[in-house]
Design a protein around this motif. Structure first.
Motif, PDB file in Angstrom:
ATOM      1  N   MET A   1       0.837  -1.173   0.000  1.00 17.95           N
ATOM      2  CA  MET A   1       0.000   0.000   0.000  1.00 17.95           C
ATOM      3  C   MET A   1       0.887   1.244   0.000  1.00 17.95           C
ATOM      4  O   MET A   1       1.908   1.283   0.666  1.00 17.95           O
ATOM      5  N   ALA A   2       0.479   2.248  -0.740  1.00 19.23           N
ATOM      6  CA  ALA A   2       1.277   3.473  -0.857  1.00 19.23           C
ATOM      7  C   ALA A   2       1.236   4.262   0.443  1.00 19.23           C
ATOM      8  O   ALA A   2       0.255   4.221   1.191  1.00 19.23           O
ATOM      9  N   ASP A   3       2.305   4.980   0.692  1.00 15.86           N
ATOM     10  CA  ASP A   3       2.355   5.837   1.875  1.00 15.86           C
ATOM     11  C   ASP A   3       1.469   7.059   1.654  1.00 15.86           C
ATOM     12  O   ASP A   3       1.476   7.680   0.593  1.00 15.86           O
ATOM     13  N   HIS A   4       0.707   7.413   2.672  1.00 15.95           N
ATOM     14  CA  HIS A   4      -0.171   8.582   2.597  1.00 15.95           C
ATOM     15  C   HIS A   4       0.601   9.806   3.062  1.00 15.95           C
ATOM     16  O   HIS A   4       1.236   9.804   4.105  1.00 15.95           O
ATOM     17  N   LYS A   5       0.529  10.865   2.262  1.00 19.48           N
ATOM     18  CA  LYS A   5       1.162  12.138   2.636  1.00 19.48           C
ATOM     19  C   LYS A   5       0.059  13.170   2.763  1.00 19.48           C
ATOM     20  O   LYS A   5      -0.636  13.493   1.802  1.00 19.48           O
ATOM     21  N   HIS A   6      -0.119  13.692   3.965  1.00 19.63           N
ATOM     22  CA  HIS A   6      -1.197  14.625   4.277  1.00 19.63           C
ATOM     23  C   HIS A   6      -1.079  15.907   3.455  1.00 19.63           C
ATOM     24  O   HIS A   6      -0.014  16.506   3.376  1.00 19.63           O
ATOM     25  N   GLY A   7      -2.187  16.317   2.846  1.00 22.74           N
ATOM     26  CA  GLY A   7      -2.245  17.593   2.150  1.00 22.74           C
ATOM     27  C   GLY A   7      -1.870  17.560   0.684  1.00 22.74           C
ATOM     28  O   GLY A   7      -1.799  18.610   0.061  1.00 22.74           O
ATOM     29  N   GLU A   8      -1.631  16.405   0.096  1.00 19.62           N
ATOM     30  CA  GLU A   8      -1.223  16.350  -1.306  1.00 19.62           C
ATOM     31  C   GLU A   8      -2.369  16.063  -2.263  1.00 19.62           C
ATOM     32  O   GLU A   8      -2.210  16.214  -3.468  1.00 19.62           O
ATOM     33  N   MET A   9      -3.526  15.689  -1.765  1.00 20.78           N
ATOM     34  CA  MET A   9      -4.645  15.337  -2.637  1.00 20.78           C
ATOM     35  C   MET A   9      -5.371  16.602  -3.099  1.00 20.78           C
ATOM     36  O   MET A   9      -5.610  17.522  -2.333  1.00 20.78           O
ATOM     37  N   ASP A  10      -5.747  16.637  -4.377  1.00 15.76           N
ATOM     38  CA  ASP A  10      -6.516  17.752  -4.922  1.00 15.76           C
ATOM     39  C   ASP A  10      -7.988  17.542  -4.563  1.00 15.76           C
ATOM     40  O   ASP A  10      -8.617  16.588  -5.023  1.00 15.76           O
ATOM     41  N   ILE A  11      -8.531  18.432  -3.744  1.00 18.83           N
ATOM     42  CA  ILE A  11      -9.909  18.262  -3.263  1.00 18.83           C
ATOM     43  C   ILE A  11     -10.831  19.361  -3.768  1.00 18.83           C
ATOM     44  O   ILE A  11     -11.901  19.589  -3.203  1.00 18.83           O
ATOM     45  N   THR A  12     -10.470  20.024  -4.862  1.00 23.46           N
ATOM     46  CA  THR A  12     -11.311  21.122  -5.346  1.00 23.46           C
ATOM     47  C   THR A  12     -12.704  20.640  -5.754  1.00 23.46           C
ATOM     48  O   THR A  12     -13.689  21.349  -5.533  1.00 23.46           O
ATOM     49  N   VAL A  13     -12.804  19.450  -6.338  1.00 20.31           N
ATOM     50  CA  VAL A  13     -14.118  18.926  -6.741  1.00 20.31           C
ATOM     51  C   VAL A  13     -14.967  18.636  -5.513  1.00 20.31           C
ATOM     52  O   VAL A  13     -16.159  18.968  -5.478  1.00 20.31           O
ATOM     53  N   GLN A  14     -14.373  18.051  -4.489  1.00 24.96           N
ATOM     54  CA  GLN A  14     -15.119  17.758  -3.265  1.00 24.96           C
ATOM     55  C   GLN A  14     -15.570  19.045  -2.581  1.00 24.96           C
ATOM     56  O   GLN A  14     -16.691  19.126  -2.066  1.00 24.96           O
ATOM     57  N   GLU A  15     -14.703  20.071  -2.581  1.00 23.43           N
ATOM     58  CA  GLU A  15     -15.081  21.340  -1.963  1.00 23.43           C
ATOM     59  C   GLU A  15     -16.231  21.991  -2.720  1.00 23.43           C
ATOM     60  O   GLU A  15     -17.150  22.542  -2.108  1.00 23.43           O
ATOM     61  N   LYS A  16     -16.207  21.934  -4.046  1.00 20.36           N
ATOM     62  CA  LYS A  16     -17.281  22.509  -4.847  1.00 20.36           C
ATOM     63  C   LYS A  16     -18.595  21.763  -4.596  1.00 20.36           C
ATOM     64  O   LYS A  16     -19.658  22.380  -4.470  1.00 20.36           O
ATOM     65  N   THR A  17     -18.532  20.440  -4.511  1.00 20.74           N
ATOM     66  CA  THR A  17     -19.720  19.637  -4.235  1.00 20.74           C
ATOM     67  C   THR A  17     -20.285  19.971  -2.857  1.00 20.74           C
ATOM     68  O   THR A  17     -21.502  20.148  -2.691  1.00 20.74           O
TER      69      THR A  17
END
Length: 44
Positions: A1-17
């Motif tokens: 499983m890949a290591d998770h790095k906090h704050g690197e995911m693009d969440i603009t779509v989730q914020e708009k929703t």
């Protein structure tokens, strides 16, 4: 499983929703309150 790095995911779509959901719910709540007030006034 890949290591998770906090704050690197693009969440603009989730914020708009989420913003759209909050807008819809708040407008719906206001519409329901207005409708209930009008019904109460009509039934006097």
């Amino acid at each position: 499983m890949a290591d998770h790095k906090h704050g690197e995911m693009d969440i603009t779509v989730q914020e708009k929703t989420f913003d759209s959901f909050i807008w819809f719910v708040s407008r719906g709540a206001v519409a329901i309150v207005v409708l209930l007030i009008l019904l109460a006034l009509a039934n006097g």
